[in-house]
Design a protein around this motif. Structure first.
Motif, short mmCIF file in Angstrom:
data_model
loop_
_atom_site.label_atom_id
_atom_site.label_comp_id
_atom_site.label_asym_id
_atom_site.label_seq_id
_atom_site.Cartn_x
_atom_site.Cartn_y
_atom_site.Cartn_z
N SER A 3 10.14 -37.29 -80.11
CA SER A 3 8.69 -37.19 -80.30
C SER A 3 8.33 -36.56 -81.65
O SER A 3 7.26 -36.80 -82.19
CB SER A 3 8.07 -36.37 -79.17
OG SER A 3 8.62 -35.06 -79.15
N ARG A 4 9.23 -35.76 -82.16
CA ARG A 4 8.96 -35.07 -83.43
C ARG A 4 9.44 -35.94 -84.58
O ARG A 4 10.51 -35.72 -85.15
CB ARG A 4 9.64 -33.70 -83.46
CG ARG A 4 9.20 -32.85 -84.62
CD ARG A 4 7.80 -32.31 -84.43
NE ARG A 4 7.29 -31.70 -85.66
CZ ARG A 4 6.17 -31.00 -85.71
NH1 ARG A 4 5.44 -30.81 -84.63
NH2 ARG A 4 5.76 -30.49 -86.84
N LEU A 5 8.63 -36.94 -84.94
CA LEU A 5 9.01 -37.89 -85.97
C LEU A 5 8.93 -37.27 -87.36
O LEU A 5 8.06 -36.43 -87.64
CB LEU A 5 8.09 -39.10 -85.90
CG LEU A 5 8.19 -39.97 -84.64
CD1 LEU A 5 7.10 -41.00 -84.63
CD2 LEU A 5 9.55 -40.64 -84.56
N ARG A 6 9.82 -37.74 -88.21
CA ARG A 6 9.77 -37.38 -89.62
C ARG A 6 9.43 -38.64 -90.40
O ARG A 6 10.01 -39.71 -90.15
CB ARG A 6 11.09 -36.81 -90.08
CG ARG A 6 11.45 -35.50 -89.38
CD ARG A 6 12.76 -34.95 -89.90
NE ARG A 6 13.11 -33.70 -89.24
CZ ARG A 6 14.20 -32.99 -89.53
NH1 ARG A 6 15.02 -33.41 -90.47
NH2 ARG A 6 14.45 -31.88 -88.88
N ALA A 7 8.50 -38.52 -91.31
CA ALA A 7 8.00 -39.69 -92.03
C ALA A 7 9.12 -40.50 -92.67
O ALA A 7 9.15 -41.73 -92.58
CB ALA A 7 6.97 -39.26 -93.07
N LYS A 8 10.07 -39.83 -93.30
CA LYS A 8 11.12 -40.54 -94.05
C LYS A 8 12.08 -41.26 -93.12
O LYS A 8 12.87 -42.10 -93.58
CB LYS A 8 11.88 -39.57 -94.94
CG LYS A 8 12.59 -38.46 -94.19
CD LYS A 8 13.28 -37.51 -95.17
CE LYS A 8 14.00 -36.38 -94.45
NZ LYS A 8 14.66 -35.46 -95.40
N GLU A 9 12.05 -40.95 -91.82
CA GLU A 9 12.98 -41.56 -90.88
C GLU A 9 12.37 -42.73 -90.11
O GLU A 9 13.06 -43.40 -89.36
CB GLU A 9 13.49 -40.51 -89.89
CG GLU A 9 14.29 -39.40 -90.56
CD GLU A 9 14.71 -38.31 -89.58
OE1 GLU A 9 15.56 -37.49 -89.94
OE2 GLU A 9 14.17 -38.28 -88.46
N CYS A 10 11.08 -42.96 -90.27
CA CYS A 10 10.41 -44.01 -89.50
C CYS A 10 10.80 -45.39 -90.03
O CYS A 10 10.96 -45.59 -91.23
CB CYS A 10 8.90 -43.83 -89.55
SG CYS A 10 8.34 -42.38 -88.63
N ASP A 11 10.92 -46.32 -89.09
CA ASP A 11 11.35 -47.67 -89.44
C ASP A 11 10.18 -48.55 -89.89
O ASP A 11 10.35 -49.43 -90.75
CB ASP A 11 12.03 -48.33 -88.23
CG ASP A 11 13.25 -47.57 -87.77
OD1 ASP A 11 13.38 -47.32 -86.56
OD2 ASP A 11 14.09 -47.23 -88.63
N TYR A 12 9.03 -48.35 -89.27
CA TYR A 12 7.87 -49.20 -89.53
C TYR A 12 6.60 -48.37 -89.62
O TYR A 12 6.49 -47.34 -88.96
CB TYR A 12 7.72 -50.26 -88.42
CG TYR A 12 8.93 -51.13 -88.23
CD1 TYR A 12 9.77 -50.95 -87.14
CD2 TYR A 12 9.24 -52.12 -89.16
CE1 TYR A 12 10.90 -51.73 -86.98
CE2 TYR A 12 10.37 -52.91 -89.00
CZ TYR A 12 11.19 -52.71 -87.92
OH TYR A 12 12.29 -53.50 -87.76
N TRP A 13 5.66 -48.90 -90.42
CA TRP A 13 4.38 -48.24 -90.63
C TRP A 13 3.24 -49.24 -90.54
O TRP A 13 3.40 -50.41 -90.89
CB TRP A 13 4.33 -47.62 -92.03
CG TRP A 13 5.22 -46.43 -92.18
CD1 TRP A 13 6.53 -46.42 -92.54
CD2 TRP A 13 4.85 -45.06 -91.98
NE1 TRP A 13 7.01 -45.13 -92.57
CE2 TRP A 13 6.00 -44.28 -92.23
CE3 TRP A 13 3.67 -44.42 -91.61
CZ2 TRP A 13 5.99 -42.89 -92.12
CZ3 TRP A 13 3.66 -43.04 -91.51
CH2 TRP A 13 4.81 -42.29 -91.76
N GLY A 14 2.10 -48.73 -90.08
CA GLY A 14 0.88 -49.52 -90.15
C GLY A 14 0.21 -49.35 -91.50
O GLY A 14 0.68 -48.60 -92.35
#
Length: 124
Positions: A104-115
């Motif tokens: 649940s504690r996402l890190r921006a640099k680790e995200c796979d996809y963005w809106g």
């Protein structure tokens, strides 16, 4: 092609509420942790809220705890951010993000996809 499409932003008075939605396509939605980030002009992107891929754990940034709620509907491939008691300092572009089997504690640099982001403005 994976797409995350946010909606629900707009102009609201201080103390008001908004609900953001993020609809996902072309990914196995239930395998992804989902989150919301925001970025105000001249500031870094900030973690707002996240929900684990199992949907059992949520996390919030300190500035929104007790006011914002994140929840997901896997049947609709959609994650929501309910924002209550809005303040002028909540004004920002809000982005949805997804990470495969993330916490649940996402890190921006680790995200796979963005809106692409949706603008939220809190002003009288």
């Amino acid at each position: 092609q994976v797409q995350l499409v946010e909606s629900g932003g707009g102009l609201v008075q201080p103390g008001g509420s908004l609900r953001l939605s993020c609809a996902a396509s072309e990914l196995t939605f239930s395998n992804y942790a989902l989150g919301w980030f925001r970025q105000a002009p001249g500031k870094e992107r900030e973690f707002v809220a996240g929900i684990s891929w199992r949907g059992t754990i949520t996390s919030y940034g300190d500035s929104v705890k007790g006011r914002f709620t994140i929840f997901r509907d896997n049947a609709k491939n959609t994650v929501y951010l309910q924002m209550n008691s809005l303040k002028p300092e909540d004004t920002a572009v809000y982005y949805c993000a997804a990470k495969s089997y993330g916490s649940s504690r996402l890190r921006a640099k680790e995200c796979d996809y963005w809106g692409q982001g949706t603008q939220v403005t809190v002003s009288a």
